[in-house]
Design an enzyme around this catalytic site. Structure first.
Site, short mmCIF file in Angstrom:
data_model
loop_
_atom_site.label_atom_id
_atom_site.label_comp_id
_atom_site.label_asym_id
_atom_site.label_seq_id
_atom_site.Cartn_x
_atom_site.Cartn_y
_atom_site.Cartn_z
CD GLU A 113 -1.18 3.81 -9.81
OE1 GLU A 113 -1.52 5.13 -10.07
OE2 GLU A 113 -0.05 3.05 -10.16
N GLY A 114 -4.40 6.20 -5.46
CA GLY A 114 -5.16 6.89 -4.87
C GLY A 114 -6.11 6.34 -3.97
#
Lengths: 596, 596
Positions: A440-441
């Site tokens: 998620e980054g």
């Protein structure tokens, strides 16, 4: 491994005293979240986490997942039964819209609940977490007809969800996405391409899986503005809602990972046999916007994973430190004391507890801001809280995942040699946690988001607003003499934050690369200061109750000490990080890439 | 995984410019260590590491070790062939006494060589490392007759070595040792008891294994002053040197560990069938002193493991960052650049390189002090260097292992999602590294050793001496304007160290528990400052050569920048740690154990 103990007292204190549960429950649409109901939900969730999810966590790690020759993915023993219970209890819909079968409770209520799931079984919980993220995205972007078909079943958990973004050449950089979608005569699309790192991309836990896939339409503009979003079900759905034939999508391999073994990470192939049937969600070429809704939800959830894993690792290490007898008291020479008695072990555990509480307080507070942003009738109040949520989302994700890893690392250290042995069980938490600063980054992506999008783009306006609030907190703390040390230490952190902010804003235009070199240190700085802020607020609330003679005095006094410890021992990281913010960029510029 | 590249240029620079290889080679007994010979050895070791040890590292992790039903322990494929080559090339004896078949080279020469072994295959290298440690102990404590029987074969590697200290109830606390030894009529002993966590406790790589075992004689005093040391061979040795019957010792289980899978960690049982034959080494009840010789050697070696693993992880991440294309330049918007171009990735890699070089420089410098302590004809010079070695041994172990872990952690982060996938290979380094802050004394034990035994016990005399040397370095740095920033930043670290030292010495008597609560932060503080010291010295040496127009100007300039980067971005950790040293104890005291 000792059973999980839901930290209900800590959770309730933060909900009530810091995150304003009562005020949230007075917001329109949040009225059901009465303290009584919330208490009952937390109690129930604690039992479910300890009784259902915790006991199968270890076997999930040991057994992992397997891709069979026939293309089926086998999840660990116990997964199916736990999923059925989880689904039937309605946990997935806790915070999802009532009109689609959810309970519509505020994010402030669902956050501690999900923390408990992550504490006890992160690999399992990734599955229902995907439903929640996907439901948020569909709720905002899908047509009414699409919602009828898909959303009810995603909210109930009858079907599972996935999120398909990554491709081999498109990891952090979605602009490089190549998967493509061709319009078909019936208004649907045919999808082609390969997606990697798809959590729960294939399994048999639900009769159908709803894939949300990012792909390019023919003649779409290059880059991120040419991405569209599609629903691609594993099984097509007939007009009467029954399941039709298997869509042209399959899992072609699963990853052999360092952790979260119970969660199958799939490479998904779309369109090998003529094209996977998909349905466009929202506007063409605007897919990324919707995906970001889903991703923001998921990012906050990953931050909660950090706190959840850390809580469990802390409990586990604490139990060991209380039981394990080793060595003598350094001062008295007395033998037979548990290792918690050794100053260094006690320091580690106190630091773990302080960081867990700081993360939790920051996350719950952010969740309450989220609820206020969504439900407050005063548009200005709502807007301010929306700005705060947006500003702190990368901190909630980036800082809580980094700190979560550190706490799990310390837990291993408390166990010593036993921590390195898999049978003990703590190693799993350390291995599982290692993904959360990545997916998620990555923390680097969060840092760029924070500095580039959330600060520089608006000239630091929201951050200045937050710093003013922090300054006001310092003044409030100073009103209580007993909190003087905390106030002073916290004020130093705020000063460091302000100076680093000034520097960043002064250099953001002409020296952008230099500023970005300090983006992650700045994220740590902001996280450290905000964590201290929340613990200082907790100390303040505890003092109020102590003075009023309410509550458990020993517990309340320990919260004051916890804040003091955090400010004194973790607080100095603020200044250290501020120095890196200022200095890293210049050094990077002077260091030639060829000199590595 | 790309091949290992022996960092010969960095090694040579540190050996020559910082650690005084030429001066060491002029010490009596070290004359063979000419720069030419050392260069040839490093080159050869680099080839061996890259060509023999590196290629089997991954399979060692994947296959691990297995205890067969017949009690044999099976090591990974390739281990036997590599061991034979390693042994035949004479690498084990590199720094061991010539009279027992070693080459007698200084520790300064063997340190970079072992760094290369650890870089490429730590699990394998633990085996010959045990020979070296055991040889040191036998050389000092064994009788001449014992040396004849055992030492030659340990130095040559014909037989393998182990170190048997830990028992389930006696981990960090050897006072709790229960294994016992009974005298036999023939002057030998019979040993009984169980030892755990014995690296390479059983295997078939050598025809015999020489166990060094800590046990209690009948009527020995309680505690650590009642421990004696015994040689217990796997096979008894006949008078003619041939192998006799299997001794009463066996491996009853091996651990399932998070890392170093290629190294079997055994539970050893002694005396199940009437007593394992053992031979007392040195004086009765003085075993711990000898074991400490072995342990100190091993502790330094574990520090070198930290640098070695970090170097390889750095190389691996750097290669990936140079190849992996992802995202756009934040300033120009240009696409198609490798991720090394992103400021945050470049910052991580530069920080990794800075820390690797700081560790290496500190370790090699300490190795040279070790050689001077052993060989310098001037007793005063020798004594000073002995004091420095003793003071910094827990830092070499504690700080280099902690930093080694951090660098491996950053390497995973550079890889992003690929770092979490086992096939990439970097996860192994992260998992392997996790043991090094634990075995041979946890970081907590190192901190206590540093603060209690090495500083407080002598009223801080050696530390004051070192701080004076650091202050002299500041003045020298200031002589070169180009090093002004480095000098100023370094001076701040030295000030922080001095203040923390003052506080510790002022409170060490009355508030010992408080001081010990800050022992690990103090260890980090001292390590950070000493690492910066070495890089500042490197910058100074580089500047001298730049001014003289000697050497590769780009490389030399990069060393100046590396020091600047370290001082600017890692240096501030000194002040942050100094704050923890002062504050942790009080907070711990106020926090009731019941409040956790």
């Amino acid at each position: 491994m000792p059973d999980y103990r839901a930290p209900l007292r800590d959770m309730q204190f933060i909900l009530t005293e810091l995150a304003g549960l009562e005020a949230v429950s007075r917001l329109p649409g949040c009225e059901e979240a009465t303290p009584d109901l919330v208490g009952a939900i937390l109690e129930e969730a604690g039992k479910f986490a300890a009784g259902v999810l915790g006991p199968i966590n270890r076997q999930g790690d040991e057994q992992g997942c397997r891709l069979e020759a026939d293309g089926r993915v086998r999840t660990p023993e116990g997964w199916q039964a736990a999923y059925n219970q989880f689904r039937d209890a309605g946990w997935i819909g806790l915070s999802l819209p009532q009109e689609y079968g959810g309970q519509g409770l505020p994010k402030l209520v669902s956050t501690p609940v999900w923390e408990m799931w992550f504490s006890t079984n992160m690999a399992f919980t990734m599955l229902p977490q995907l439903n929640v993220s996907q439901a948020e995205a569909l709720h905002i972007a899908a047509s009414d007809e699409q919602k009828e078909t898909w959303l009810h079943k995603v909210v109930s958990g009858e079907w599972a969800s996935t999120m398909n973004l990554t491709e081999p050449q498109a990891g952090s950089d979605l602009a490089a996405t190549r998967a493509r979608a061709e319009p078909a005569a019936d208004g649907s699309y045919r999808l082609f391409g390969q997606k990697i790192f798809i959590s729960y991309g294939e399994h048999e836990l639900t009769p159908n899986i709803v894939h949300l896939v990012l792909a390019r339409l023919p003649d779409a503009p290059a880059g991120v503005k040419g991405l569209s979003l599609f629903i691609v079900p594993k099984y097509l759905v007939n007009a009467d809602g029954s399941l039709g034939e298997h869509n042209d999508v399959r899992c072609i391999s699963i990853e052999h990972k360092m952790g979260i073994h119970g969660s199958p990470t799939c490479t998904m192939s779309y369109g090998d046999k003529g094209g996977a049937v998909g349905y466009l969600i929202g506007q063409p070429n605007r897919g990324l916007e919707t995906m970001f809704i889903m991703m923001n939800e998921a990012r906050f959830g990953v931050g909660v994973q950090g706190a959840g894993l850390a809580e469990r690792a802390y409990q586990f290490a604490l139990d060991y430190a209380r039981e394990r007898v080793q060595g003598r008291d350094a001062v008295s020479g007395e033998a037979g004391k548990p290792i918690l008695h050794h100053p260094d072990v006690k320091r580690m555990l106190l630091s773990m507890r302080a960081r867990v509480m700081a993360m939790r307080a920051l996350l719950y507070t952010a969740a309450s801001w989220f609820d206020i942003a969504h439900h407050h009738p005063d548009a200005e109040v709502a807007a301010k809280h929306r700005r705060y949520v947006d500003l702190l989302m990368p901190v909630a994700k980036g800082w809580c995942t980094e700190v979560g890893n550190e706490v799990c690392d310390d837990a291993i250290q408390v166990f010593g040699g036993m921590g390195f042995v898999e049978e003990t069980g703590i190693a799993q938490f350390f291995r599982d946690a290692r993904i959360i600063t990545i997916y998620e980054g990555t923390t680097g992506i969060q840092g760029n988001d924070l500095v580039g999008r959330k600060i520089l783009r608006e000239g630091g306006a929201t951050l200045r607003e937050l710093i003013a609030d922090l300054g006001a907190s310092v003044l409030q703390l100073k009103e209580d003499e007993q909190l003087g040390e905390i106030a002073d230490g916290f004020a130093e952190g705020v000063d460091a934050l302000e100076e680093a902010t000034d520097w960043m804003l002064a250099n953001g235009k002409d020296q952008l690369a230099d500023v970005l070199a300090g983006a992650v240190p700045f994220l740590h700085l902001l996280g450290t200061v905000c964590g201290g802020w929340q613990l200082a607020r907790a100390a303040q609330a505890a003092r109020r109750r102590l003075v009023a003679g309410e509550g458990d005095a020993e517990y309340l006094a320990s919260l004051v000490e916890l804040a003091r410890f955090y400010i004194a021992t973790i607080g100095p990281q603020a200044a250290a990080n501020a120095a890196v913010v200022r200095e890293a960029g210049g050094a990077l510029t002077r260091f030639a890439e060829s000199a590595f």
